[in-house]
Motif scaffolding. Structure first.
Motif, PDB file in Angstrom:
ATOM      1  N   ARG A  51       0.857  -1.189   0.000  1.00 60.12           N
ATOM      2  CA  ARG A  51       0.000   0.000   0.000  1.00 60.12           C
ATOM      3  C   ARG A  51       0.895   1.241   0.000  1.00 60.12           C
ATOM      4  NH1 ARG A  51      -1.734  -4.022   3.170  1.00 60.12           N
ATOM      5  NH2 ARG A  51      -3.906  -4.746   2.962  1.00 60.12           N
ATOM      6  N   PRO A  52       1.560   1.511  -1.115  1.00 60.17           N
ATOM      7  CA  PRO A  52       2.560   2.587  -1.149  1.00 60.17           C
ATOM      8  C   PRO A  52       2.016   3.977  -0.865  1.00 60.17           C
ATOM      9  CG  PRO A  52       2.100   1.727  -3.360  1.00 60.17           C
ATOM     10  CD  PRO A  52       1.451   0.801  -2.393  1.00 60.17           C
ATOM     11  N   ALA A  53       0.717   4.199  -1.058  1.00 56.44           N
ATOM     12  CA  ALA A  53       0.160   5.530  -0.835  1.00 56.44           C
ATOM     13  C   ALA A  53      -0.098   5.818   0.633  1.00 56.44           C
ATOM     14  CB  ALA A  53      -1.135   5.694  -1.638  1.00 56.44           C
ATOM     15  N   GLN A  54      -0.069   4.796   1.490  1.00 58.04           N
ATOM     16  CA  GLN A  54      -0.390   4.999   2.893  1.00 58.04           C
ATOM     17  C   GLN A  54       0.839   5.420   3.698  1.00 58.04           C
ATOM     18  OE1 GLN A  54      -2.740   2.047   4.826  1.00 58.04           O
ATOM     19  NE2 GLN A  54      -4.268   1.926   3.198  1.00 58.04           N
ATOM     20  N   ARG A  55       0.570   6.144   4.773  1.00 55.92           N
ATOM     21  CA  ARG A  55       1.648   6.614   5.651  1.00 55.92           C
ATOM     22  C   ARG A  55       1.930   5.556   6.710  1.00 55.92           C
ATOM     23  NH1 ARG A  55       1.619  12.499   8.395  1.00 55.92           N
ATOM     24  NH2 ARG A  55       2.568  12.973   6.390  1.00 55.92           N
ATOM     25  N   VAL A  56       3.174   5.103   6.753  1.00 55.85           N
ATOM     26  CA  VAL A  56       3.607   4.087   7.714  1.00 55.85           C
ATOM     27  C   VAL A  56       4.644   4.722   8.631  1.00 55.85           C
ATOM     28  CG1 VAL A  56       4.624   1.804   8.037  1.00 55.85           C
ATOM     29  CG2 VAL A  56       3.165   2.258   6.034  1.00 55.85           C
ATOM     30  N   LEU A  57       4.425   4.598   9.919  1.00 54.64           N
ATOM     31  CA  LEU A  57       5.305   5.182  10.924  1.00 54.64           C
ATOM     32  C   LEU A  57       5.795   4.087  11.861  1.00 54.64           C
ATOM     33  CD1 LEU A  57       6.496   7.575  12.629  1.00 54.64           C
ATOM     34  CD2 LEU A  57       4.252   7.684  13.771  1.00 54.64           C
ATOM     35  N   VAL A  58       7.087   4.106  12.167  1.00 52.27           N
ATOM     36  CA  VAL A  58       7.680   3.206  13.157  1.00 52.27           C
ATOM     37  C   VAL A  58       8.191   4.045  14.314  1.00 52.27           C
ATOM     38  CG1 VAL A  58       9.455   1.473  13.614  1.00 52.27           C
ATOM     39  CG2 VAL A  58       8.382   1.585  11.352  1.00 52.27           C
TER      40      VAL A  58
ATOM     41  N   ALA B  11      14.376   4.097   2.755  1.00 54.60           N
ATOM     42  CA  ALA B  11      14.325   4.309   1.306  1.00 54.60           C
ATOM     43  C   ALA B  11      12.931   4.064   0.743  1.00 54.60           C
ATOM     44  CB  ALA B  11      15.338   3.395   0.607  1.00 54.60           C
ATOM     45  N   ALA B  12      12.136   3.263   1.434  1.00 57.31           N
ATOM     46  CA  ALA B  12      10.769   2.984   0.985  1.00 57.31           C
ATOM     47  C   ALA B  12       9.799   4.098   1.350  1.00 57.31           C
ATOM     48  CB  ALA B  12      10.291   1.664   1.584  1.00 57.31           C
ATOM     49  N   GLY B  13      10.270   5.123   2.045  1.00 56.31           N
ATOM     50  CA  GLY B  13       9.405   6.233   2.410  1.00 56.31           C
ATOM     51  C   GLY B  13       8.720   6.075   3.751  1.00 56.31           C
ATOM     52  N   ILE B  14       9.248   5.220   4.590  1.00 57.36           N
ATOM     53  CA  ILE B  14       8.695   4.992   5.924  1.00 57.36           C
ATOM     54  C   ILE B  14       9.415   5.896   6.923  1.00 57.36           C
ATOM     55  CG2 ILE B  14       8.436   3.275   7.763  1.00 57.36           C
ATOM     56  CD1 ILE B  14       8.403   1.165   5.426  1.00 57.36           C
TER      57      ILE B  14
END
Length: 300
Positions: free
Chosen positions: A64-71, A216-219
């Protein structure tokens, strides 16, 4: 880790303990987007920047590349078992697997072995052997030949290999009769079972490579950010962090291993203590690879 060097040794009560990095963390250089970029909302919040948390975030982002993922990670680097374990790329020693077979049955034992093996192959394919410093130097289990455990394993050795044939396309375990003479163990009555498919990795290098791929994946990874509690509100959840800020999330994944009950009090998870001992070099000892003892409870 407690520093017992110098004047502190023998007088631990008189001096404050010094917290130091593990030996796998000494060369670890973190690269992150930092805690100041903590967003107010996320589609998925992953708690814990260890191997499980980072891979969860990475695979979710790919789907789901459009979603915002936060760690979020409470330490200035991954501070849990992922960088403090012994770096064993292993799927189980003979006595461990036979114990599991007797306790849980063949299907459960084989299922666990297959998942461990497939996980190792996926880890190597994803990050590369050089990035994780994987060494295909083999995994051994050592036995004293007068120990009843050796007799129990030797009697079932062939049968265990036949059972594992459904997972592997080769014979997994073989006796390494020459190990004692070439390794400096110093005992003639020692037997060694060898699995050529195992070996050590560098967990610090592994987690660094995984962090770089995750970023690099935008996370976003927020270091030194402790999650204090989780509150459910209708169709979403709110995560409250240590400085009082809140993050509105559609989903939260708790990937903190033994400490998950701090956030999810109702689950039946209790952390177990493990110890890592580091010696100075031992003269004449030329061991190469990874080694197990006593059904996998000891390894070096």
């Amino acid at each position: 880790y407690i520093d017992l060097s110098g004047a502190t040794a023998g007088r631990l009560g008189a001096y404050p303990a010094t917290i130091v990095q593990s030996i796998w963390e000494r060369d670890f250089r973190r690269r992150s987007s930092g805690p100041d970029v903590l967003p107010a909302h996320a589609d998925v919040l992953v708690v814990g920047a260890g191997i499980v948390g980072l891979f969860t975030a990475l695979h979710y982002k790919r789907k789901r590349p459009a979603q915002r993922v936060l760690v979020v990670e409470r330490g200035p680097w991954p501070s849990g078992a992922s960088v403090k374990n012994a770096g064993f790329a292993c799927f189980g020693s003979p006595s461990e697997l036979l114990h599991d077979l007797d306790a849980e049955g063949e299907d459960a034992m084989l299922g666990r072995v297959e998942e461990r093996w497939r996980g190792l192959l996926e880890l190597r394919a994803e990050l590369g052997d050089a990035a994780i410093a994987f060494e295909p130097s083999g995994g051994h289990e050592l036995f004293r030949m007068d120990d009843p455990l050796y007799s129990r394993v030797a009697d079932r050795f062939t049968a265990l290999n036949k059972s594992l044939a459904s997972v592997f396309s080769c014979e997994v375990f073989r006796w390494d009769d020459a190990l004692v003479g070439r390794s400096g163990v110093g005992e003639s009555r020692v037997a060694a079972a060898l699995a050529d498919l195992e070996g050590p990795i560098d967990t610090g290098q592994m987690i660094q490579a995984l962090i770089e791929k995750t970023l690099a994946a935008g996370i976003t990874i927020a270091w030194e950010t402790s999650l204090m509690r989780i509150e459910e509100e209708g169709d979403h959840v709110v995560a409250i962090v240590g400085d009082g800020r809140s993050i509105r999330c559609a989903r939260i994944v708790v990937a903190t291993n033994g400490y998950a009950r701090e956030l999810l009090p109702g689950i039946d998870v209790t952390p177990a203590r493990g110890q890592v001992l580091l010696t100075s070099p031992i003269e004449g000892l030329t061991l190469k690879g990874t080694f197990h003892l006593d059904e996998g409870f000891y390894y070096f």
